[in-house]
Write an enzyme that holds these catalytic residues in place. Structure first.
Site, mmCIF file in Angstrom:
data_model
loop_
_atom_site.group_PDB
_atom_site.id
_atom_site.type_symbol
_atom_site.label_atom_id
_atom_site.label_comp_id
_atom_site.label_asym_id
_atom_site.label_seq_id
_atom_site.Cartn_x
_atom_site.Cartn_y
_atom_site.Cartn_z
ATOM 1 N N LYS A 144 3.012 -13.656 5.865
ATOM 2 C CA LYS A 144 3.297 -14.752 5.032
ATOM 3 C C LYS A 144 4.577 -15.043 4.925
ATOM 4 O O LYS A 144 5.431 -14.817 4.125
ATOM 5 C CB LYS A 144 2.672 -14.285 3.685
ATOM 6 C CG LYS A 144 2.521 -15.397 2.718
ATOM 7 C CD LYS A 144 1.547 -16.264 2.624
ATOM 8 C CE LYS A 144 1.786 -17.479 1.664
ATOM 9 N NZ LYS A 144 0.412 -18.549 1.657
ATOM 10 N N TYR A 193 0.811 -1.019 0.077
ATOM 11 C CA TYR A 193 -0.132 0.022 0.004
ATOM 12 C C TYR A 193 0.625 1.100 -0.086
ATOM 13 O O TYR A 193 0.367 2.402 -0.051
ATOM 14 C CB TYR A 193 -0.560 0.082 1.141
ATOM 15 C CG TYR A 193 -2.378 -0.383 1.327
ATOM 16 C CD1 TYR A 193 -2.616 -1.783 0.912
ATOM 17 C CD2 TYR A 193 -3.449 0.526 1.014
ATOM 18 C CE1 TYR A 193 -4.012 -2.063 0.659
ATOM 19 C CE2 TYR A 193 -4.549 0.095 0.911
ATOM 20 C CZ TYR A 193 -4.973 -1.226 0.608
ATOM 21 O OH TYR A 193 -6.163 -1.480 0.648
ATOM 22 N N ASP A 237 -3.039 -17.241 5.105
ATOM 23 C CA ASP A 237 -4.165 -17.899 4.676
ATOM 24 C C ASP A 237 -4.437 -18.955 5.704
ATOM 25 O O ASP A 237 -5.982 -19.085 5.720
ATOM 26 C CB ASP A 237 -3.420 -18.673 3.328
ATOM 27 C CG ASP A 237 -2.055 -18.979 3.445
ATOM 28 O OD1 ASP A 237 -1.645 -18.911 4.611
ATOM 29 O OD2 ASP A 237 -1.653 -19.965 2.762
ATOM 30 N N ASP A 257 -6.118 -4.861 5.468
ATOM 31 C CA ASP A 257 -7.180 -4.524 4.613
ATOM 32 C C ASP A 257 -8.249 -5.712 4.179
ATOM 33 O O ASP A 257 -9.478 -5.543 4.485
ATOM 34 C CB ASP A 257 -6.583 -3.820 3.223
ATOM 35 C CG ASP A 257 -7.781 -3.405 2.477
ATOM 36 O OD1 ASP A 257 -8.648 -2.912 2.762
ATOM 37 O OD2 ASP A 257 -7.796 -3.738 1.224
#
Ligand code: NAD
Length: 359
Positions: A190, A123, A223, A247
């Site tokens: 991640k 972002y 995930d 987000d």
């Protein structure tokens, strides 16, 4: 009397902003609204979607409440919302997701708080268009620095995650946990794949956690986190995430508590705070007096707490809880079916809350 910057936003923003200011005034707390428009219309008339006067107003008043602002997709000006957070260094995006009895959801008694880092990650807005000088230069540098070849016809977005940026968001999450008697902070990442950006986020999270031995700390791969939140969200308390995962997981968590119409938020830095709903401008409903104003009203409850008006915040929260529990004076999205003829309008819902507060 509090002087607060009010950015009505666009799309359905002005309708929910009007409902919100009326409800906030009904609590008895006095406000002077410094109204500042921003977004596409302002871009067309002033040549800048976020003119300096808006930033100046927030710098002066320290506190703002804001309706959503539409961002053109793919082309056009960059997101005003992202720019505002970056320019004022509003590094913590705090999004509580709590179920109210009577809300349309499969989950009961959820009480999660999301801490989304607001200034870095994908972002950050560091992007290079396909075929641009910047994209070509990066492709050349990567070829020289490693044996990897980025395809020539690539667009490139950069993902910076720093020790500084991570430390302050993770600390904000732990400080909040401590002040609000929360039990656990989960860092989401991640790191198995993005070892140097998300890996750093995880490493710094672990370091900061050592300063808060009374609060449990754990981490989850993003995930897996999505799956866990759908299957057993009650296991989680406070989540801290880099910008992009924050987000996405915010919308997922909003879905768990009954939809975006119920998900409030705050963007907080060391000096300024801007309160806004998680949802966007829902432009398809513009001017229909139809959408749910609660997410922005609940952001207003957060603002009252931020201002130290705890009693008024509690009073308003209770009024909202009873409107939701009764299920009568609620907008279409909170009714059993979306075409329920008994659904009230945006302003009708605000009127019902005001009637409850002043009862
Ligand atoms: P959105 O949040 O506007 O809408 C997603 C879905 O949720 C739609 O079905 C919409 O009708 C529904 N919804 C949203 N708010 C609601 C409410 N108050 N009551 C009932 N239903 C509601 O997301 P989008 O369609 O992806 O984005 C629209 C625009 O808003 C885009 O330009 C996007 O960039 C912008 N946006 C702005 C902000 C912000 O200002 N902070 C945040 C997110 C998106």
């Amino acid at each position: 009397m509090y002087k607060v910057t009010l950015i009505p936003g666009d799309g359905t923003g002005p309708e929910i902003a009007e409902a919100t200011t009326r409800v906030l005034e009904a609590t008895g707390v006095q406000f002077e609204w410094d109204v500042q428009n921003a977004g596409e219309d302002v871009y067309n008339t002033e040549g800048n979607p976020l003119p300096e006067r808006v930033l100046e107003s927030i710098r002066k008043n320290k506190v703002a409440i804001k309706g959503p602002i539409t961002t053109p997709v793919g082309t056009g000006f960059r997101s005003v919302n992202v720019l505002l957070r970056q320019t004022l260094d509003l590094y913590s995006c705090v999004r509580p997701c709590k179920t109210y009895k009577g809300a349309k959801t499969k989950y009961e008694n959820l009480d999660l708080v999301i801490f989304r880092e607001n200034t870095e990650d994908l972002y950050a807005g560091i992007e290079y268009q396909k075929d641009s000088e910047g994209a070509k230069a990066i492709i050349d540098v990567v070829r020289k620095m490693s044996d990897r070849e980025i395809r020539q016809d690539s667009g490139i977005s950069i993902k910076p995650i720093s020790v500084f940026g991570t430390e302050r968001i993770v600390r904000a999450a732990f400080e909040y946990a401590q002040k609000n008697n929360r039990r656990k902070v989960t860092s989401v990442h991640k790191a198995n794949i993005m070892k140097f950006s998300d890996g750093l986020f995880l490493e710094v999270s672990r370091e900061v956690a050592k300063d808060y031995p009374d609060i449990e700390f754990e981490d989850r791969i993003v995930d897996n986190m999505c799956m866990q939140l759908v299957q057993k969200p009650e296991l989680y308390d406070i989540l801290v995430l880099p910008n992009l995962y924050g987000d996405i997981i915010s919308d997922l968590a909003a879905g768990l508590i009954g939809g975006l119409g119920l998900a409030p938020g705050a963007n907080i830095g060391n000096e300024y705070a801007v309160f806004e709903a998680t949802h966007g401008s829902a432009p398809q409903y513009k001017g229909l007096n139809k959408v749910n104003p609660l997410a922005l009203i609940l952001s207003g409850v957060m603002m009252l707490r931020h201002l130290g008006e705890t009693e008024s915040a509690e009073k308003l929260d209770k009024a909202i809880a009873s409107i939701i529990r009764e299920g009568k004076d609620v907008t279409y999205d909170m009714k059993p079916t979306r075409d329920d003829p008994t659904a009230v309008t945006t302003s009708g819902m605000a009127d019902a809350i005001i009637a409850k507060i002043t009862q």
